[in-house]
Design a protein around this motif. Structure first.
Motif, PDB file in Angstrom:
ATOM      1  N   TYR A 176      -6.973  -4.061  -6.563  1.00 28.49           N
ATOM      2  CA  TYR A 176      -6.091  -3.732  -5.394  1.00 28.49           C
ATOM      3  C   TYR A 176      -5.456  -2.274  -5.853  1.00 28.49           C
ATOM      4  O   TYR A 176      -5.008  -1.521  -4.964  1.00 28.49           O
ATOM      5  CB  TYR A 176      -5.053  -4.639  -5.078  1.00 28.49           C
ATOM      6  CG  TYR A 176      -5.878  -5.688  -4.105  1.00 28.49           C
ATOM      7  CD1 TYR A 176      -6.897  -5.771  -3.166  1.00 28.49           C
ATOM      8  CD2 TYR A 176      -5.698  -7.189  -4.626  1.00 28.49           C
ATOM      9  CE1 TYR A 176      -7.665  -6.671  -2.898  1.00 28.49           C
ATOM     10  CE2 TYR A 176      -6.388  -8.066  -3.954  1.00 28.49           C
ATOM     11  CZ  TYR A 176      -7.415  -8.147  -3.195  1.00 28.49           C
ATOM     12  OH  TYR A 176      -8.006  -8.952  -2.471  1.00 28.49           O
TER      13      TYR A 176
ATOM     14  N   THR B  49     -11.092  -3.880   1.319  1.00 26.05           N
ATOM     15  CA  THR B  49      -9.697  -3.689   1.568  1.00 26.05           C
ATOM     16  C   THR B  49      -9.358  -2.422   2.162  1.00 26.05           C
ATOM     17  O   THR B  49      -8.470  -2.194   2.747  1.00 26.05           O
ATOM     18  CB  THR B  49      -9.294  -3.904   0.351  1.00 26.05           C
ATOM     19  OG1 THR B  49      -9.618  -5.372  -0.385  1.00 26.05           O
ATOM     20  CG2 THR B  49      -7.463  -4.021   0.170  1.00 26.05           C
TER      21      THR B  49
ATOM     22  N   ALA C 158      -2.259 -10.854  -4.296  1.00 25.03           N
ATOM     23  CA  ALA C 158      -3.552 -11.160  -5.003  1.00 25.03           C
ATOM     24  C   ALA C 158      -3.492 -12.371  -5.632  1.00 25.03           C
ATOM     25  O   ALA C 158      -2.501 -12.776  -6.046  1.00 25.03           O
ATOM     26  CB  ALA C 158      -3.696  -9.799  -6.312  1.00 25.03           C
TER      27      ALA C 158
ATOM     28  N   LEU D   5       0.794  -1.382   0.007  1.00 27.24           N
ATOM     29  CA  LEU D   5       0.064   0.006  -0.027  1.00 27.24           C
ATOM     30  C   LEU D   5       0.881   1.293  -0.064  1.00 27.24           C
ATOM     31  O   LEU D   5       1.760   1.519   0.658  1.00 27.24           O
ATOM     32  CB  LEU D   5      -0.821   0.041   1.229  1.00 27.24           C
ATOM     33  CG  LEU D   5      -1.922   1.101   1.439  1.00 27.24           C
ATOM     34  CD1 LEU D   5      -2.888   1.230   0.244  1.00 27.24           C
ATOM     35  CD2 LEU D   5      -2.295   1.266   2.850  1.00 27.24           C
TER      36      LEU D   5
ATOM     37  N   ALA E 107      -5.386  -8.509  -8.961  1.00 28.51           N
ATOM     38  CA  ALA E 107      -4.604  -7.219  -8.430  1.00 28.51           C
ATOM     39  C   ALA E 107      -4.866  -5.778  -9.047  1.00 28.51           C
ATOM     40  O   ALA E 107      -4.806  -4.844  -8.403  1.00 28.51           O
ATOM     41  CB  ALA E 107      -3.200  -7.727  -9.317  1.00 28.51           C
TER      42      ALA E 107
ATOM     43  N   PHE F 273      -2.651   0.200  -3.816  1.00 24.51           N
ATOM     44  CA  PHE F 273      -1.528  -0.799  -3.794  1.00 24.51           C
ATOM     45  C   PHE F 273      -0.868  -0.477  -5.152  1.00 24.51           C
ATOM     46  O   PHE F 273      -1.299  -0.504  -6.285  1.00 24.51           O
ATOM     47  CB  PHE F 273      -2.000  -2.232  -3.471  1.00 24.51           C
ATOM     48  CG  PHE F 273      -2.556  -2.440  -2.131  1.00 24.51           C
ATOM     49  CD1 PHE F 273      -1.902  -3.117  -1.068  1.00 24.51           C
ATOM     50  CD2 PHE F 273      -3.927  -2.201  -1.596  1.00 24.51           C
ATOM     51  CE1 PHE F 273      -2.014  -3.247   0.324  1.00 24.51           C
ATOM     52  CE2 PHE F 273      -4.433  -2.280  -0.454  1.00 24.51           C
ATOM     53  CZ  PHE F 273      -3.520  -2.774   0.647  1.00 24.51           C
TER      54      PHE F 273
ATOM     55  N   ALA G 188      -7.079  -1.394   5.241  1.00 23.63           N
ATOM     56  CA  ALA G 188      -6.093  -0.506   5.013  1.00 23.63           C
ATOM     57  C   ALA G 188      -6.215   0.848   5.934  1.00 23.63           C
ATOM     58  O   ALA G 188      -5.172   1.263   6.482  1.00 23.63           O
ATOM     59  CB  ALA G 188      -5.951  -0.244   3.455  1.00 23.63           C
TER      60      ALA G 188
ATOM     61  N   VAL H 210      -7.274   0.371  -4.826  1.00 22.99           N
ATOM     62  CA  VAL H 210      -7.177   1.116  -3.587  1.00 22.99           C
ATOM     63  C   VAL H 210      -5.884   1.884  -3.210  1.00 22.99           C
ATOM     64  O   VAL H 210      -6.151   2.325  -2.112  1.00 22.99           O
ATOM     65  CB  VAL H 210      -7.549  -0.268  -2.916  1.00 22.99           C
ATOM     66  CG1 VAL H 210      -7.509  -0.196  -1.259  1.00 22.99           C
ATOM     67  CG2 VAL H 210      -8.983  -1.148  -3.114  1.00 22.99           C
TER      68      VAL H 210
ATOM     69  N   ALA I 195     -13.295  -4.090  -2.972  1.00 19.33           N
ATOM     70  CA  ALA I 195     -12.299  -2.903  -2.788  1.00 19.33           C
ATOM     71  C   ALA I 195     -12.536  -2.173  -1.820  1.00 19.33           C
ATOM     72  O   ALA I 195     -11.733  -1.683  -0.929  1.00 19.33           O
ATOM     73  CB  ALA I 195     -12.438  -2.045  -4.251  1.00 19.33           C
TER      74      ALA I 195
ATOM     75  N   LEU J 199      -0.393  -7.138   0.695  1.00 16.58           N
ATOM     76  CA  LEU J 199      -1.286  -8.421   0.431  1.00 16.58           C
ATOM     77  C   LEU J 199      -0.626  -9.139  -1.090  1.00 16.58           C
ATOM     78  O   LEU J 199       0.066  -8.632  -1.695  1.00 16.58           O
ATOM     79  CB  LEU J 199      -2.654  -7.934   0.038  1.00 16.58           C
ATOM     80  CG  LEU J 199      -2.849  -6.902  -1.084  1.00 16.58           C
ATOM     81  CD1 LEU J 199      -2.820  -7.225  -2.236  1.00 16.58           C
ATOM     82  CD2 LEU J 199      -4.424  -6.212  -0.698  1.00 16.58           C
TER      83      LEU J 199
END
Length: 281
Positions: free
Chosen positions: A260, A232, A251, A106, A257, A265, A236, A263, A229, A249
């Motif tokens: 993410y 997550t 995926a 992240l 992926a 990442f 986070a 989000v 999402a 994380l």
């Protein structure tokens, strides 16, 4: 590999080694270490030994798999490819199937508000709530149904299948869950609607200032609504608020992926997860 990237991967490797140790005993098998859970809960994995001078050999992999079979455990071997690149060929030569999962970290500055993905509320489980047992059972049931249909497309399985998958927790398992949530070493999240109940879930495991988000799942009937999402993102943001400065994380696929990435990442490597190749009929 630059020094910053090497240091980051080293922190992840130390997390993987540390996270099972409160609940498992460690057995060394050559270049591998096998974590054997002492109480109830999901079985742990084998990994390359943190202090090993060499990558695990074919003989090491065979020895740890034999021990897993002896104990009735899944023959699971996990590692970070960039730390042990030689192990991929070794595992495949041993007849293991290897999932090469995008390993993602992240960017705290890019963390996104869960509400930007969906209007379905996401809540974190409370260790003191009287509903904790039901909440944990719901989280596990959503994960069981979601991972039973491993893709991101919509499907037929929904709330009725989740309810059929609900399994009560024994006292020891519930006490362990409550203690982990209370001390901040575990976070669990549920996305729920009034009509459907829990439709998405996820969890995070934390050791010091490093945490892994895992087990994010959505009921197939509820997919394509931004729920994974949102779950997550909620985990986070809660981890960052608690002082965690490295959230990562793995995926399950390149397609997953992409969720993410939205989000906040970014990919930093590859997490390898090996298991016996299924027998063909």
């Amino acid at each position: 590999m630059d020094t910053h990237h090497a240091d980051l991967l080293d922190r992840l490797e130390r997390f993987y080694d540390a996270v099972p140790r409160d609940a498992a005993r460690a057995e060394d098998h050559g270049g591998c270490v096998l974590f054997v859970r002492e109480g109830p809960g999901w079985p742990f994995y084998a990994r390359p030994r943190l202090d090993a001078e060499r990558s695990p050999s074919l003989a090491d992999v065979a020895a740890v798999r034999a021990r897993q079979r002896e104990l009735g455990l899944p023959e699971a071997l996990e590692w970070v490819h960039e730390i042990n690149p030689e192990l991929l060929a070794v595992a495949r030569s041993a007849g293991l199937a290897v999932l090469e999962a995008p390993l993602m970290v992240l960017d705290p500055a890019a963390a996104v508000d869960p509400a930007s993905f969906t209007d379905v509320p996401v809540r974190l489980l409370d260790a003191s709530a009287p509903t904790l047992a039901a909440d944990v059972a719901a989280r596990r049931a959503v994960a069981a149904v979601g991972f039973g249909a491993p893709c991101t497309g919509r499907g037929a399985d929904g709330p009725a299948d989740r309810d059929a998958a609900m399994i009560g927790l024994d006292v020891a398992a519930l006490d362990e869950e409550r203690a982990r949530i209370a001390d901040g070493s575990r976070l669990s999240a549920l996305a729920e609607t009034p009509d459907e109940g829990a439709v998405a879930s996820g969890m995070a495991m934390r050791v010091g200032d490093v945490a892994e988000i895992a087990g994010v799942a959505t009921l197939p009937t509820a997919r394509r609504r931004g729920l994974a999402a949102a779950v997550t993102a909620a985990l986070a943001r809660a981890l960052l608020a608690a002082g965690t400065d490295l959230v990562f994380l793995a995926a399950g696929s390149e397609e997953i992926a992409r969720i993410y990435l939205r989000v906040g990442f970014r990919r930093v490597g590859t997490s390898c997860i090996a298991h016996p190749t299924p027998l063909t009929p």
